[in-house]
Scaffold this active site. Structure first.
Site, PDB file in Angstrom:
ATOM      1  N   GLU A  75       0.849  -1.194   0.000  1.00  0.00           N
ATOM      2  CA  GLU A  75       0.000   0.000   0.000  1.00  0.00           C
ATOM      3  C   GLU A  75       0.884   1.244   0.000  1.00  0.00           C
ATOM      4  OE1 GLU A  75      -2.522   1.625  -0.611  1.00  0.00           O
ATOM      5  OE2 GLU A  75      -4.076   1.275   0.887  1.00  0.00           O
ATOM      6  N   ASP A  76       0.342   2.355  -0.501  1.00  0.00           N
ATOM      7  CA  ASP A  76       1.126   3.590  -0.484  1.00  0.00           C
ATOM      8  C   ASP A  76       1.083   4.272   0.887  1.00  0.00           C
ATOM      9  OD1 ASP A  76      -1.566   4.239  -0.743  1.00  0.00           O
ATOM     10  OD2 ASP A  76      -1.301   5.678  -2.372  1.00  0.00           O
ATOM     11  N   ASP A  91      -3.952   5.854   6.301  1.00  0.00           N
ATOM     12  CA  ASP A  91      -4.399   7.114   6.895  1.00  0.00           C
ATOM     13  C   ASP A  91      -5.408   6.764   7.995  1.00  0.00           C
ATOM     14  OD1 ASP A  91      -4.844   9.842   7.142  1.00  0.00           O
ATOM     15  OD2 ASP A  91      -6.191   9.969   5.436  1.00  0.00           O
ATOM     16  N   PHE A 118      -1.273  16.393   3.865  1.00  0.00           N
ATOM     17  CA  PHE A 118      -1.638  15.716   2.630  1.00  0.00           C
ATOM     18  C   PHE A 118      -0.431  15.719   1.699  1.00  0.00           C
ATOM     19  CE2 PHE A 118      -3.522  14.905  -1.477  1.00  0.00           C
ATOM     20  CZ  PHE A 118      -4.386  13.870  -1.154  1.00  0.00           C
ATOM     21  N   ARG A 164       9.586  12.391  -7.966  1.00  0.00           N
ATOM     22  CA  ARG A 164      10.446  11.396  -7.313  1.00  0.00           C
ATOM     23  C   ARG A 164      10.507  11.594  -5.808  1.00  0.00           C
ATOM     24  NH1 ARG A 164      14.754   9.298 -10.913  1.00  0.00           N
ATOM     25  NH2 ARG A 164      13.979   9.625 -13.016  1.00  0.00           N
TER      26      ARG A 164
HETATM   27  P1  5GP Z   1      -7.432   5.361   4.516  1.00  0.00           P
HETATM   28  O1  5GP Z   1      -8.525   4.430   4.081  1.00  0.00           O
HETATM   29  O2  5GP Z   1      -6.358   4.701   5.337  1.00  0.00           O
HETATM   30  O3  5GP Z   1      -7.970   6.593   5.167  1.00  0.00           O
HETATM   31  O4  5GP Z   1      -6.805   5.945   3.228  1.00  0.00           O
HETATM   32  C1  5GP Z   1      -5.963   5.291   2.425  1.00  0.00           C
HETATM   33  C2  5GP Z   1      -5.975   5.939   1.072  1.00  0.00           C
HETATM   34  O5  5GP Z   1      -6.289   7.342   1.128  1.00  0.00           O
HETATM   35  C3  5GP Z   1      -4.600   5.861   0.484  1.00  0.00           C
HETATM   36  O6  5GP Z   1      -4.411   4.655  -0.227  1.00  0.00           O
HETATM   37  C4  5GP Z   1      -4.570   7.084  -0.418  1.00  0.00           C
HETATM   38  O7  5GP Z   1      -5.166   6.773  -1.651  1.00  0.00           O
HETATM   39  C5  5GP Z   1      -5.441   8.091   0.300  1.00  0.00           C
HETATM   40  N1  5GP Z   1      -4.641   9.031   1.128  1.00  0.00           N
HETATM   41  C6  5GP Z   1      -4.630   9.136   2.468  1.00  0.00           C
HETATM   42  N2  5GP Z   1      -3.781  10.098   2.870  1.00  0.00           N
HETATM   43  C7  5GP Z   1      -3.241  10.601   1.735  1.00  0.00           C
HETATM   44  C8  5GP Z   1      -2.259  11.618   1.486  1.00  0.00           C
HETATM   45  O8  5GP Z   1      -1.687  12.288   2.371  1.00  0.00           O
HETATM   46  N3  5GP Z   1      -1.965  11.852   0.181  1.00  0.00           N
HETATM   47  C9  5GP Z   1      -2.533  11.156  -0.850  1.00  0.00           C
HETATM   48  N4  5GP Z   1      -2.159  11.485  -2.074  1.00  0.00           N
HETATM   49  N5  5GP Z   1      -3.450  10.192  -0.646  1.00  0.00           N
HETATM   50  C10 5GP Z   1      -3.788   9.921   0.631  1.00  0.00           C
END
Ligand code: 5GP
Length: 187
Positions: free
Chosen positions: A106-107, A110, A159, A175
């Protein structure tokens, strides 16, 4: 430090949070851990599209063990910078994962809602094991507890974009990982 096609800090960015060099060095370390933990297991790495594609591409090239790859695309209902908690599978895995050692890549974690959903969904398919690797972790925003087995960086509640992460489809190609100016996503 390189910015594809752009000189200096991009005007939409507040600051660089993680440089290309910091990211690469950490990704190499994680790949070392995964290579030793999964030696002899031929794991299946499941990349979460689209955000994890660059992380996954770098990660597999630092590995020293054979792996298979598959991808799953999910979308969380809600606007681009706030997740609502409901998750929908846009593209499912191509193969069965029953009996396989599966590592979700996963990236960013959050609120934890996306990963929580994915973990439960994939667990029901009866893999031999199921672990999670994320590049970024924003623990201050967590709504549900999720176990993370490999984590690149703990980051503050900002963010971020770049290195695969987008805002409305933009900025994925950078990058470095940068903090997006609030005025860009608040307008
Ligand atoms: P969660 O379900 O844990 O709240 O969110 C996960 C997803 O929200 C991540 O896979 C990503 O797509 C998006 N997300 C959450 N925080 C960020 C952030 O700081 N930047 C970006 N670009 N996407 C985020």
């Amino acid at each position: 430090m390189r910015f594809t096609g752009v000189k200096g800090l991009h005007p939409h960015m507040q600051k660089i949070l993680l440089t290309e060099e910091e990211i690469q060095s950490r990704v190499r370390q994680i790949a070392g851990q995964i290579s030793s933990d999964y030696a002899g297991q031929d794991p299946l790495l499941v990349g979460i599209l689209k955000g994890a594609f660059i992380f996954l591409a770098d990660l597999v090239r630092y590995l020293t063990i054979p792996v298979q790859l598959d991808f799953i695309a999910v979308s969380s209902y809600g606007n681009a910078s706030e997740s609502s908690g409901a998750v929908r599978i846009l593209k499912d895995l191509d193969q069965s994962i029953e009996g396989l050692h599966v590592l979700i890549v996963e990236d960013i974690v959050d609120t934890g809602l996306t990963l929580n959903y994915l973990r439960e969904n994939l667990r029901a398919r009866e893999p031999a094991s199921l672990k999670v690797c994320t590049l970024l972790d924003k623990p201050s925003r967590r709504l549900v507890e999720v176990k993370i087995d490999y984590n690149g960086f703990v980051i503050p509640d900002e963010f971020v974009v770049g290195y695969g992460l987008d805002y409305n489809g933009h900025y994925r190609y950078f990058r470095d990982i940068m903090v997006l100016k609030r005025e860009v996503y608040a307008r």
